[in-house]
Design a protein around this motif. Structure first.
Motif, mmCIF file in Angstrom:
data_model
loop_
_atom_site.group_PDB
_atom_site.id
_atom_site.type_symbol
_atom_site.label_atom_id
_atom_site.label_comp_id
_atom_site.label_asym_id
_atom_site.label_seq_id
_atom_site.Cartn_x
_atom_site.Cartn_y
_atom_site.Cartn_z
ATOM 1 N N ILE A 1 -56.215 -30.743 6.297
ATOM 2 C CA ILE A 1 -56.861 -31.838 7.027
ATOM 3 C C ILE A 1 -57.059 -31.438 8.488
ATOM 4 C CG2 ILE A 1 -56.499 -34.179 7.919
ATOM 5 C CD1 ILE A 1 -55.157 -34.895 5.304
ATOM 6 N N ALA A 2 -56.044 -30.769 9.043
ATOM 7 C CA ALA A 2 -56.145 -30.311 10.431
ATOM 8 C C ALA A 2 -57.312 -29.344 10.597
ATOM 9 C CB ALA A 2 -54.836 -29.656 10.861
ATOM 10 N N TYR A 3 -57.551 -28.499 9.601
ATOM 11 C CA TYR A 3 -58.713 -27.604 9.638
ATOM 12 C C TYR A 3 -60.007 -28.392 9.607
ATOM 13 C CZ TYR A 3 -56.583 -23.004 9.030
ATOM 14 O OH TYR A 3 -55.908 -21.838 9.232
ATOM 15 N N GLN A 4 -60.107 -29.268 8.625
ATOM 16 C CA GLN A 4 -61.361 -29.987 8.416
ATOM 17 C C GLN A 4 -61.762 -30.802 9.631
ATOM 18 O OE1 GLN A 4 -60.231 -32.223 4.997
ATOM 19 N NE2 GLN A 4 -60.459 -30.525 3.562
ATOM 20 N N HIS B 1 -50.576 -34.940 14.115
ATOM 21 C CA HIS B 1 -51.780 -35.775 14.088
ATOM 22 C C HIS B 1 -52.335 -35.827 12.667
ATOM 23 C CE1 HIS B 1 -55.966 -36.723 16.035
ATOM 24 N NE2 HIS B 1 -55.562 -37.653 15.187
ATOM 25 N N ALA B 2 -52.387 -34.667 12.012
ATOM 26 C CA ALA B 2 -52.889 -34.609 10.643
ATOM 27 C C ALA B 2 -51.967 -35.350 9.684
ATOM 28 C CB ALA B 2 -53.043 -33.154 10.212
ATOM 29 N N ALA C 1 -52.715 -38.481 7.221
ATOM 30 C CA ALA C 1 -52.370 -38.422 5.803
ATOM 31 C C ALA C 1 -51.595 -39.645 5.321
ATOM 32 C CB ALA C 1 -51.566 -37.152 5.514
ATOM 33 N N SER C 2 -51.205 -40.525 6.248
ATOM 34 C CA SER C 2 -50.565 -41.770 5.822
ATOM 35 C C SER C 2 -51.553 -42.638 5.060
ATOM 36 C CB SER C 2 -50.006 -42.540 7.019
ATOM 37 O OG SER C 2 -51.059 -42.945 7.899
#
Length: 325
Positions: free
Chosen positions: A39-42, A253-254, A258-259
């Protein structure tokens, strides 16, 4: 999963001056537990934090830790039981092993139904006590040694804790180490009586075989148990504290994103390569945004209880000094 392609950040991405030009190589096995990494990448969170991150895919934690020690990667993601066993073993190796790790971030914690013992619907195994005298297939040992009759992974340690609380005679439980891809076929063809699995294998066993759960391995003393985390060498943390701090900030942050299950399930379909159906229906754990030394110490206590981790200076491995400040 093994063939997934991860979009790497370019080394010339713009970055704040504080850590401009910093590059971190992260070892991980794409899956449910480390979905926030992707998610951090995206969402470009690492770039916004001022670092460039490259992910190298691994199939085992042992390979990650070997490359971490060799300086080939800066951060490794893996099972806490394997990490703590490797750390305790290094500290009792008489100076022969210089693996000294710090925990950079907590990655994935248990919630109900993320780790279960399952069996076939016609097996006549209905309760944990029915597992006595039976064989349970589970993924083979990686870092921890496979000693006959003893647990050898976080999954087996947690499950033995639940079985013990249910007054099951642990001496009558047979763990059958298997390749992960063999769990469902061996259950199907009655080579084992039950399997101990995590997602997405749980979903696959239920959908393909109609498998039914016998027990949840993360209840009672193992409820909300931390399962996986990100570690680095202490020497690396001293050399590049700003880069690791930026990595942890972006990852937190990611993890917060993801929550909400939507981004996780989308990432499992994209970066991890899971089917739409599996990504939509599997049970998810929790992605914490903070570390708690007491919670992490619970893992060491469980491992110590079942004699699967060496003592350090005649005591349990202390987790508090391992947490990166």
């Amino acid at each position: 999963v093994a063939g997934c392609r991860v979009p790497f950040m370019s080394s010339n991405s713009a970055a704040p001056a504080a850590v401009s030009g910093s590059v971190l190589t992260v070892g991980a096995a794409p899956g449910v537990a480390d979905a926030p990494l992707y998610i951090a990448y995206q969402q470009g969170l690492f770039r916004k934090a001022g670092i460039n991150v490259r992910v190298v895919n691994y199939s085992t934690v042992s390979a990650e830790l070997n490359d971490l020690q060799a300086g080939k990667i800066d951060v490794a993601f893996g099972d806490y039981a394997d990490i703590f066993y490797a750390q305790a073993h290094a500290m009792t190796a008489g100076g022969k092993n210089h693996l000294d790790m710090v925990i950079v971030a907590d990655g994935y914690d248990a919630l109900p139904n993320v780790m279960e013992v399952l069996t076939l619907p016609n097996s006549r195994i209905f309760t944990p006590r029915d597992l006595q005298g039976k064989s349970i297939g589970t993924t083979q040992a990686d870092v921890m040694p496979n000693v006959q009759g003893q647990p050898y992974s976080l999954e087996t340690v947690a499950t033995q804790s639940v079985l013990s609380n249910d007054n099951v005679n642990l001496a009558r439980i047979t763990w059958q180490p298997l390749q992960e891809q063999a769990l469902i076929p061996d259950l199907k063809f009655h080579k084992v009586d039950a399997i101990l699995a995590t997602e997405p294998t749980i979903f696959e066993a239920e959908s393909q075989l109609g498998a039914v759960p016998v027990l949840d391995s993360c209840t009672g003393a193992t409820a909300n148990l931390p399962l996986d985390g990100y570690v680095s060498l202490r020497s690396s943390a001293k050399k590049q504290p700003a880069a690791l701090a930026a990595f942890r900030s972006a990852l937190r942050h990611a993890q917060a994103i993801a929550s909400q299950q939507g981004p996780v399930r989308s990432t499992l379909q994209g970066s991890v390569g899971m089917s739409v159906q599996a990504a939509s229906l599997i049970s998810l754990g929790q992605y914490p945004t903070a570390m708690n030394a007491g919670d992490l110490q619970r893992i060491v206590k469980l491992m110590f209880l079942f004699n699967v981790i060496p003592s350090v200076n005649n005591a349990q491995l202390p987790v508090q000094p391992m947490i990166l400040r």
